[in-house]
Motif scaffolding. Sequence first.
Motif, mmCIF file in Angstrom:
data_model
loop_
_atom_site.group_PDB
_atom_site.id
_atom_site.type_symbol
_atom_site.label_atom_id
_atom_site.label_comp_id
_atom_site.label_asym_id
_atom_site.label_seq_id
_atom_site.Cartn_x
_atom_site.Cartn_y
_atom_site.Cartn_z
ATOM 1 N N SER A 105 29.854 122.334 33.952
ATOM 2 C CA SER A 105 30.709 123.416 34.429
ATOM 3 C C SER A 105 32.185 123.048 34.302
ATOM 4 O O SER A 105 32.574 121.922 34.627
ATOM 5 C CB SER A 105 30.385 123.703 35.889
ATOM 6 O OG SER A 105 31.378 124.537 36.447
ATOM 7 N N ILE A 106 33.014 124.012 33.899
ATOM 8 C CA ILE A 106 34.454 123.729 33.884
ATOM 9 C C ILE A 106 35.035 123.827 35.293
ATOM 10 O O ILE A 106 36.222 123.616 35.502
ATOM 11 C CB ILE A 106 35.243 124.636 32.914
ATOM 12 C CG1 ILE A 106 35.085 126.102 33.294
ATOM 13 C CG2 ILE A 106 34.843 124.391 31.481
ATOM 14 C CD1 ILE A 106 36.114 126.976 32.606
ATOM 15 N N GLY A 107 34.183 124.114 36.277
ATOM 16 C CA GLY A 107 34.603 124.052 37.671
ATOM 17 C C GLY A 107 34.373 122.678 38.283
ATOM 18 O O GLY A 107 34.641 122.486 39.470
ATOM 19 N N ALA A 108 33.896 121.738 37.492
ATOM 20 C CA ALA A 108 33.697 120.371 38.004
ATOM 21 C C ALA A 108 34.857 119.479 37.576
ATOM 22 O O ALA A 108 35.459 119.697 36.520
ATOM 23 C CB ALA A 108 32.380 119.796 37.478
ATOM 24 N N TYR A 109 35.184 118.490 38.412
ATOM 25 C CA TYR A 109 36.121 117.453 37.968
ATOM 26 C C TYR A 109 35.536 116.782 36.737
ATOM 27 O O TYR A 109 34.334 116.508 36.679
ATOM 28 C CB TYR A 109 36.273 116.351 39.016
ATOM 29 C CG TYR A 109 36.925 116.722 40.315
ATOM 30 C CD1 TYR A 109 38.195 117.265 40.366
ATOM 31 C CD2 TYR A 109 36.279 116.457 41.523
ATOM 32 C CE1 TYR A 109 38.794 117.567 41.585
ATOM 33 C CE2 TYR A 109 36.876 116.751 42.748
ATOM 34 C CZ TYR A 109 38.136 117.311 42.775
ATOM 35 O OH TYR A 109 38.715 117.598 43.965
#
Lengths: 476, 476
Positions: A105-109
């Motif tokens: 996910s691009i919502g993860a660091y």
Amino acid sequence: MRGLQLDSLNPALLNVQYAVRGELAIKAEEHREKLKTDDHGLPFGKVISSNIGNPQQKGLDQPPITFNRQVAALLEWPALAELAPNAFPKDVIARAKQLHEEIGSIGAYSHSQGAAMIRRHVADFIAERDGYPSDPNHIFLTGGASAGVSLLINMLISSPKSGILIPIPQYPLYTATLAAFSGVPLPYHLDEESEWATSPRDIEIAIEKARKDGIDVKALVIINPGNPTGALLDEPTMEKVVHLCEQHDIVLLADEVYQSNLHSRHTHPFISFKQVVRQMGSQVPLVSFHSISKGVTGECGRRGGYFECANIGEDVIALMYKMVSVGLCPPLSGQIGVDCMVRPPKPGDESYPLWEKETNETHAVLAARTKIMAERLNKLPGASCVNSPGALYLYPRLELPDRAVEAARQAGKEPDAFYAMQLLDETGICVVPGSGFGQKEGQNHYRLTCLCPGVEEYVGALEKFHLGFMERYGGL
Amino acid sequence: MRGLQLDSLNPALLNVQYAVRGELAIKAEEHREKLKTDDHGLPFGKVISSNIGNPQQKGLDQPPITFNRQVAALLEWPALAELAPNAFPKDVIARAKQLHEEIGSIGAYSHSQGAAMIRRHVADFIAERDGYPSDPNHIFLTGGASAGVSLLINMLISSPKSGILIPIPQYPLYTATLAAFSGVPLPYHLDEESEWATSPRDIEIAIEKARKDGIDVKALVIINPGNPTGALLDEPTMEKVVHLCEQHDIVLLADEVYQSNLHSRHTHPFISFKQVVRQMGSQVPLVSFHSISKGVTGECGRRGGYFECANIGEDVIALMYKMVSVGLCPPLSGQIGVDCMVRPPKPGDESYPLWEKETNETHAVLAARTKIMAERLNKLPGASCVNSPGALYLYPRLELPDRAVEAARQAGKEPDAFYAMQLLDETGICVVPGSGFGQKEGQNHYRLTCLCPGVEEYVGALEKFHLGFMERYGGL
């Protein structure tokens, strides 16, 4: 209670100056708000923010590259590939799938240096550009080039006697960041008479002067292609610069964010400092910066970029990693933008024809506009302008009448800032006065971007204002 | 040549420590790479990064909220609204259109404080939450809360005698950033026996001690809900804290990034320091931080957040603006994420039912997991754990056998770091030892996130390891 007062805060920050978003930019915002009212009383209908290389800003609207945005949209919401498969070219879907599988996910660091796969792609891009290998472990993805520059200056300034050589004129990020970290800016002048050439001899003189003054010269900043000048260094000059750094034991900071903005790139291609350093077999420590904000991508808002370290030890790389890890990671949106920049569609890919058309158009428009603007500015009395071979800017010089200089003095302003404020108030065009970039005593310049919707309207307004200003102060 | 050597760099940076991404995290990455090979020889099949609150990371896969990602996808490629209109709910299309019309391309730099419209929405959210107005001009959108914390610490540390009060245990961003700017961390201890309560009296003792030591106490950091403890402050304590700040003339830095992560939020709701300060009519300067990385959004990779200033003069706000303008602007992807966080779908909107389902599920899963993990950890010999009411973490305390402490000493490690390294090597679970957050002399803890795919597998592995460790060192 005393509360939070300016005089109790870090005094170094009070000395920071960043003219690109300074007094004029703030006034421009005020005008922009005022224009939304019916009875604004301003003599123009829109504000053009020529103070900043921001190609996609409202009113300029340089179109983003479709491929980049399609990949980004799919990474935001991967289900789209199933829900609207026909909306996307096949290579876009494949690219997004590959990135998603690797990064998640691009919502993860991500890794604090940036996703490993994207760093490998950057290394491939550099190797292909230069003909020398690049190590992904020595590449740091960043939130725009500025974040990397700030980290390096923070690391290099070890005492208030630490100095860094910066070109004059310069992009004021350098002086601003040096001021914030209490370092000493060591100016060396570029030569306007020789199309803003960099003189290794002048750099050497600046080094000698600094050493006499007890300054520990830590690094040399070269902006190539230049900002605000657009000038491109030639290879012999670059070699001399590398020799200088070796001889004086200083780090070379190569700001190469305009490497794709060259109007004659087929006859005068960009040569990186990494290539020159490797060719020479030099051991000079080099940090090179690149960005997705400029070039033909112009994706400023994503905050994406990278720096590459060469000839820098693993212990220093580990320190850099530790420092970036405190900030967790660069924005994934910027990282994806970097991947698209270093891995554009190839001939044969479904996206290639559109990508080629879009990039060619942006290159062509920018080159044509720069040329015509320089020509017309050069025809104005009291203005002269090097025909910039690159970057996004022109940096015309003004010969202002004595009465204008005196009026500026009485208004408590530098003459070019005085000129620029009137330009803004009369035309809505916001530029940055030369005093923000540095210039020789008594000179006057301003930087304006070559980004604008209609060149005729834009340059016409500049010309009309200039002639009126000169007449007003007895310069015609 | 000497080149770039550690001992020539800014010495302050050598003192920076950030355990969340330190030795253990680096080892975890090595294990992860090794697992990709066939003959890795590791006794586990995957690495679980419980060291960091990163809900969407691979393997944990907390799903992003669909509404947020749909809006983001449309802003990446606005043509999608025409190309695939049926893929998007109507309220998503309307929201994206509104943002696009106001902001323009998300590839453009925004205002350095963040897009004006999004700051207005943040102000509305705050006003509704607190019952007191909020000024959009005193709100700064940031690239995650960390960027804001770093700016404030940079501003507040005006000399090496400037100190900032931080809770122990603390999120190590604070000590790391203080070290980078050569400020003095002034610890005050939270009370583990009272579920990690904050004691105003202990803060006062820390202030008095610091003043005796010649330290200029600039600010007090409160993390509420706590990290790593999850503890929630009650209103009387908050009032006492505000009084203390008034009395001692210090700035209150309220890290409120876990404000939506409360497992009993209906019975024990979050109260902001802004509300308490306004209720009291206090003039204490307050900066409150929030983020999209935590809560139920968990959008770490976008790098989005904001801080709000209260009781801070316009000259100091102008200084903040100048400093953020050097970094140009926060990532637009994070700004859009902030807008979605503060303006979720409302009942009646097409997206509302799905949004409600997704947020409720994430809340419920996290609460249930935290409860069961705490219960099972508490049953282990030599382990005890406050049942955290909020945030994403548990912070169990370990009573390690003397032989383990001695073995750690011989390995040159803190006992909890020694424990954590063996946990990683045996199970693939990466946690952060208490020594990274601070603890009383002789104590041992570790922080682990309550984010995991299968709680049985995860806690089962923790239990098995713990019992084996205790047996190995004669603790059973």
